[in-house]
Design an enzyme around this catalytic site. Structure first.
Site, short mmCIF file in Angstrom:
data_model
loop_
_atom_site.label_atom_id
_atom_site.label_comp_id
_atom_site.label_asym_id
_atom_site.label_seq_id
_atom_site.Cartn_x
_atom_site.Cartn_y
_atom_site.Cartn_z
CB CYS A 386 -0.99 -0.04 1.16
SG CYS A 386 -2.45 0.95 0.81
CG HIS A 515 -3.32 -3.64 3.02
ND1 HIS A 515 -2.29 -3.16 3.78
CD2 HIS A 515 -4.03 -2.57 2.61
CE1 HIS A 515 -2.38 -1.83 3.85
NE2 HIS A 515 -3.43 -1.45 3.15
CD GLU A 517 -1.02 -6.33 4.93
OE1 GLU A 517 -0.68 -6.56 3.74
OE2 GLU A 517 -1.22 -5.18 5.36
N1 GLN Z 1 -1.99 6.64 2.78
C1 GLN Z 1 -2.14 5.88 1.58
C2 GLN Z 1 -3.52 6.02 0.97
O1 GLN Z 1 -4.43 6.42 1.62
C3 GLN Z 1 -1.81 4.44 1.81
C4 GLN Z 1 -2.80 3.74 2.70
C5 GLN Z 1 -2.27 2.48 3.26
O2 GLN Z 1 -1.06 2.24 3.27
N2 GLN Z 1 -3.14 1.66 3.80
O3 GLN Z 1 -3.71 5.72 -0.19
#
Ligand code: GLN
Length: 542
Positions: A386, A515, A517
């Site tokens: 992310c 994600h 994970e």
């Molecule tokens: N801050 C980034 C976004 O909002 C990444 C979010 C995250 O890593 N979950 O896109």
């Protein structure tokens, strides 16, 4: 008739109520029954998405896009099932529904009261979660400990459900037995008090899980039996373990599953904990190590290091390691420190792999970008998740594609090269301050490009992964980044959203907008984590 097992906490929180709940579920599942699990959090927050991660820990995202408590993650990992939103409840969420129903005249003009309408809504949700998957057993964990004002309405729901169906409800209290260092003797008194407190809510525990540093001995077991109105057999000894995955084995040795079935007048359909026991012996015997550096910012609270925020990442790394019979040694690298200390940046070369997990805001991002650069230039295996993907794109744009001041608009709204920008429909969300539950959340399909590492690792050209973000790769820069050598390995099926980037001619450089994970399971490690740990192992061996 479905059975409901409530797990409540006594004495103090943080002693493994969630793991105990997941464990009992796993054991019953091993007997051939269908199990689901519910988490109840006594907060006003409607979900965990708006809570500070340092305070609350990881926000676990479900397939259907709920932002839940990390215990839901444990349930998914232990039970190897996908849990949906109906299985997560907070005080705020329950009240919200009751108030909405009242506004819609669904109570038919009656006076709507805290009791019984709030507990009834809790019970409605519990039953709906059971029906959704036709569960034989529903595990229900009530957050906090008995005696707190906050969870009294949930205990009231328990009491009402038990009154309605006395033969189908069991209550397990997970308690803690301290061993004060001065006397060295395990004390049962706090548990006795907790049981009384539970009694005063009209509830008697059927089982006591006695958490402590050490196993429970005979005299203490007798004491608990006498003072807590429970047979000695129904006290489960639960000493500290090195890995939470050992708990099912310990509980099974205490025959907790058989005891529960007997209370319900049921029999095992089969018994299967073999693969789990094998996993535990693998965990215990892993002698080789890989050293993984995790670069983040949510680690410190006062004098303590907190890794709960990245719980699923940690678990996913372990699952992948164990599959290769290696133990991942995880080290926490404070991103802000990389900004001011060239020595800390140089030390990154000592890791077998670097991982940048999700994150928000500006603090520490230049440090993270430095870490990505080290990984890219020195051929250190890199997995970006992310924010870890977005910042990898920023680093590549700046140092390879020649877009000197490239940035994410999250950190610099005025940047000349917004290679990561806000998703169009998110702009109004932010403007109108509709922060709660409004990110791009939950599972979305992704198509994988041919001849990419991701495609090879997944062994498939279409996958589904979970998301939680507001920003994305700016398509206006896609061609330029690609020409400079960035591989767009995965996109949304319509091609509009970049979901995975990779680098060629690098031992392992994969970064995902989603994600992964959240979908790793102990007996089914996630392919990208498996690939990453494999590459780290190769680096280790030189
Ligand atoms: N801050 C980034 C976004 O909002 C990444 C979010 C995250 O890593 N979950 O896109």
């Amino acid at each position: 008739m479905p059975k409901y097992i409530f797990v409540v906490g006594g004495v103090m929180s943080g002693v493994g109520k969630g793991a105990a709940c997941a464990t009992v579920g796993r054991i019953l599942q091993g007997f051939g029954y269908k199990v689901t699990a519910i988490k109840i959090d006594p907060y006003i927050n409607v979900d965990a998405g708006t809570m500070n991660p340092v305070e609350h820990g990881e926000v676990f995202v479900t397939d259907d896009g709920d932002e839940t408590d990390q215990d839901i993650g444990n349930y998914e990992r232990f039970l190897d099932i996908d849990i949906t939103s109906i299985n997560y409840m907070t005080t705020g969420r329950v009240y919200q529904t009751v108030i909405e129903k009242e506004r819609n005249l669904e109570y038919g003009g009656r006076t709507v009261e805290v009791v019984p309408h709030v507990p009834e809504e809790v019970i409605r949700r519990i039953k709906a979660a059971q029906r959704r998957v036709k569960a034989d057993f529903v595990m229900i964990e009530i957050g906090g400990t008995v005696g707190e004002y906050q969870n009294i309405l949930f205990l009231e729901a328990l009491r009402l459900l038990r009154t309605e169906r006395p033969k189908d409800v069991l209550v397990a209290m997970v308690s803690y037995l301290p061993i004060p260092s001065k006397t060295g003797e395990m004390k049962t008194k706090p548990t006795q008090h907790a049981v009384r407190t539970l009694n005063s809510a009209g509830i008697q525990a059927d089982l006591i899980v006695a958490r402590s540093e050490k196993p429970l001995d005979g005299p203490r077991r007798r004491k608990l039996s006498v003072f807590c109105n429970i047979s000695e057999d129904d006290v489960i000894s639960a000493p500290d373990v090195n890995s939470i995955y050992e708990i099912p084995v310990n509980f099974d040795n205490e025959r907790i599953g058989e005891k529960i079935l007997k209370k319900f007048g049921m029999r095992p359909r089969r018994k299967d904990l073999k693969r789990w026991r094998r996993l535990v012996s693998t965990i215990r015997s892993c002698s080789r190590e890989v050293r993984i550096g995790i670069v983040g910012k949510y680690f410190s609270t006062g004098d303590f290091t907190l890794s709960d925020v990245y719980l699923s990442v940690i678990e996913a790394l372990k699952h992948a390691g164990w599959q290769r019979r290696v133990r991942p040694v995880l080290e926490w690298i404070n991103a802000e420190e990389l900004e001011s200390s060239p020595a800390a940046v140089r030390a990154l070369a000592g890791y077998d792999g670097l991982l940048i997990p999700g994150g928000f805001g500006t603090r520490g991002i230049e440090g993270k970008i430095k870490a990505v650069r080290q990984a890219r230039e020195r051929g250190i295996p890199y997995l970006g998740l992310c924010y870890g993907m977005q910042l990898a794109v920023v680093e590549f744009a700046r140092h390879v594609a020649g877009l000197k001041d490239a940035n994410t608009v999250e950190a610099d709204p005025q940047t000349e090269h917004p290679v990561i920008h806000i998703m169009p429909h998110q702009e109004s969300v932010i403007r109108e301050k509709r922060y709660g539950g409004s990110m791009r959340l939950g599972a979305y399909p992704c198509v994988l490009a041919e001849r990419t590492r991701s495609r090879k690792l997944y062994g498939s050209d279409r996958i589904s992964e979970r998301h939680r973000h507001r920003y994305e790769v700016n398509n206006a820069y896609r061609e330029r980044l690609r020409e400079a050598g960035l591989v767009i390995a995965g996109t949304s099926p319509d091609g509009l959203l970049v979901e995975i980037v990779e680098l060629k001619d690098h031992p392992f450089f994969v970064a995902t907008q989603f994600h992964p994970e959240f979908k790793s399971r102990p007996l089914r490690p996630h392919p990208l984590f498996a690939g990453f740990v494999g590459a780290a192992l190769r680096r280790r061996r030189g």
